[in-house]
Design a protein around this motif. Structure first.
Motif, mmCIF file in Angstrom:
data_model
loop_
_atom_site.group_PDB
_atom_site.id
_atom_site.type_symbol
_atom_site.label_atom_id
_atom_site.label_comp_id
_atom_site.label_asym_id
_atom_site.label_seq_id
_atom_site.Cartn_x
_atom_site.Cartn_y
_atom_site.Cartn_z
ATOM 1 N N THR A 29 0.798 -1.562 0.021
ATOM 2 C CA THR A 29 0.237 0.635 0.054
ATOM 3 C C THR A 29 0.988 1.109 0.093
ATOM 4 O O THR A 29 0.673 2.818 -0.261
ATOM 5 C CB THR A 29 -1.075 0.601 1.329
ATOM 6 O OG1 THR A 29 0.193 0.009 2.101
ATOM 7 C CG2 THR A 29 -1.681 -1.119 0.900
ATOM 8 N N ASP A 31 2.608 3.062 -2.297
ATOM 9 C CA ASP A 31 2.368 3.882 -3.211
ATOM 10 C C ASP A 31 1.077 3.812 -3.892
ATOM 11 O O ASP A 31 1.199 4.246 -4.707
ATOM 12 C CB ASP A 31 3.019 3.116 -4.490
ATOM 13 C CG ASP A 31 2.480 2.038 -5.003
ATOM 14 O OD1 ASP A 31 1.861 1.371 -4.125
ATOM 15 O OD2 ASP A 31 4.077 1.706 -6.110
ATOM 16 N N GLY A 32 0.443 3.210 -2.652
ATOM 17 C CA GLY A 32 -1.797 3.422 -3.361
ATOM 18 C C GLY A 32 -1.668 2.717 -4.982
ATOM 19 O O GLY A 32 -2.675 2.302 -4.399
ATOM 20 N N THR A 33 -0.798 1.627 -5.409
ATOM 21 C CA THR A 33 -1.173 0.900 -6.066
ATOM 22 C C THR A 33 -2.344 0.099 -5.610
ATOM 23 O O THR A 33 -2.825 -0.819 -6.529
ATOM 24 C CB THR A 33 -0.171 -0.179 -6.877
ATOM 25 O OG1 THR A 33 1.432 1.089 -7.139
ATOM 26 C CG2 THR A 33 0.146 -1.184 -8.098
ATOM 27 N N SER A 36 -5.041 2.213 0.237
ATOM 28 C CA SER A 36 -4.191 2.403 0.696
ATOM 29 C C SER A 36 -4.641 1.767 2.245
ATOM 30 O O SER A 36 -4.180 2.457 3.706
ATOM 31 C CB SER A 36 -5.348 3.152 1.136
ATOM 32 O OG SER A 36 -6.548 2.977 1.463
#
Length: 78
Positions: A29, A31-33, A36
């Protein structure tokens, strides 16, 4: 990239993982790919794993419909 909206409501499920797995989910989580939260990362990974099993022929893709407010799986072809 935003994910497409889901046409079905989500249902909650509780799973237990080891602290190590939770840390890996947290790493995904950063880098948010993969969302979150560790829970969102787990949801995405489970979806990817199911798609892979369908592609490998270990699962058959199902079709679903909403009937009287409930999600119902249509019968699998014979």
């Amino acid at each position: 990239m935003a994910r497409p909206s889901n046409s079905f409501d989500s249902v909650s499920m509780t799973i237990a993982v080891t602290p190590q797995i939770k840390m890996y989910l947290e790493d995904l989580t950063l880098d948010g790919t993969y969302g979150s939260s560790p829970a969102e990362a787990a949801r995405l990974l489970i979806g990817q794993a199911i798609e892979a099993k369908i592609k490998d022929g270990l699962l058959t893709r199902r079709k679903f419909m909403i009937q009287d407010g409930d999600v119902v799986a249509l019968p699998l072809p014979a």
